[in-house]
Enzyme design. Structure first.
Site: not given
Length: 292
Positions: A70, A106
């Site tokens: 990420k 998220d």
């Protein structure tokens, strides 16, 4: 779906990747929306990441990333959305004519789920356990929903000071107040829980029945009017959620966050909505199958 020379490729890049439910979610959505696209999971070993990342725009219309990539993907991107800039991590990338745009869905996915569950966020206090990848996304996104205060609980490890400085930076640029709490400070943990309307476990502790890094004396302070959210979705009911039920709290597992982060990624790529009810049913069926 008949694949051909016009089929667009989307993917999930992680190590490991075989566990991912994203192919189920997105391929079902592509089919429902009659889009000529497919989504595959790729178990990308760290030693191959740099070589692969340099060529992603030549193959993918869009892709998702999980740990450990990420942050590692950022030097290969051309643009970051404001949310991705705030946490300097992405889980979703869109290829716009060779221009790679990184986004983080998220945190917004969790808050979309809370809103769907009729949880008012503006002016509320949250207590978040953990400040890892998912935790950072949730912590940063809280400011977009006019949350009054976020208590971030973390182990006093090598990243503690860096997280404290990051929280101070966010506090200076938003109206949300952030406070970092050491798990060892039992009095502070108790006080923060008493002040919070929503408790969020943003760690992976609980997947195998492990106890959270909060003592039972702290968790015993839970009140029925508080909402408890555990981002874990397998098992569907973790030890924390069992306790929440015993205390009469409303609660939720991470299926909704999984669903909504995927829905936001799907819309980011295609401009279309994900068929949420259909995908949620398929997700729950697959999670139960894996748990049996």
């Amino acid at each position: 779906m008949n694949f051909n020379g016009q089929t667009q490729l989307y993917g999930f890049l992680a190590h490991p990747a075989r566990h991912s439910l994203s192919p189920l979610m997105h391929n079902l959505s592509f089919q429902a929306r009659q889009l000529n696209a497919c989504y595959l999971a790729f178990d990308l070993k760290p030693t191959a990441f740099d070589l692969s990342a340099a060529n992603l725009k030549n193959f993918f219309a869009g892709f998702n990333l999980s740990m450990p990539y990420k942050k590692q993907i950022i030097p290969y991107l051309d643009e970051l959305t404001p949310q991705a800039q705030r946490i300097m991590a992405v889980n979703t990338v869109k290829n716009q004519a060779g221009h790679l745009i990184g986004e983080s869905t998220d945190g917004a996915g969790l808050f979309a789920d809370l809103q769907e569950k009729n949880q008012k966020l503006a002016g509320k206090n949250l207590m978040v356990l953990g400040a890892g990848g998912a935790g950072r996304a949730i912590i940063a996104a809280a400011a977009d929903y006019q949350v009054k205060k976020v208590f971030v609980c973390k182990r006093p490890n090598q990243t503690f000071l860096a997280i404290k400085q990051w929280l101070q930076k966010i506090s200076q640029s938003t109206t949300t107040e952030y406070q970092l709490i050491d798990y060892a400070d039992q009095a502070a943990l108790k006080s923060c829980l008493q002040q919070s309307q929503i408790l969020i476990n943003a760690t992976n502790v609980g997947m195998d029945g492990q106890a959270l890094p909060l003592t039972s004396a702290i968790l015993e302070q839970l009140k029925a009017e508080q909402f408890v959210y555990d981002i874990i979705y397998q098992p569907l009911k973790t030890p924390l959620l069992h306790l929440a039920a015993q205390k009469g709290c409303s609660y939720a597992n991470g299926v909704g966050m999984l669903l909504w982060q995927g829905a936001l990624a799907f819309e980011f790529w295609t401009g279309q909505s994900m068929p949420l009810h259909q995908v949620k049913t398929a997700l729950l069926n697959e999670i139960r199958r894996r748990s049996s």
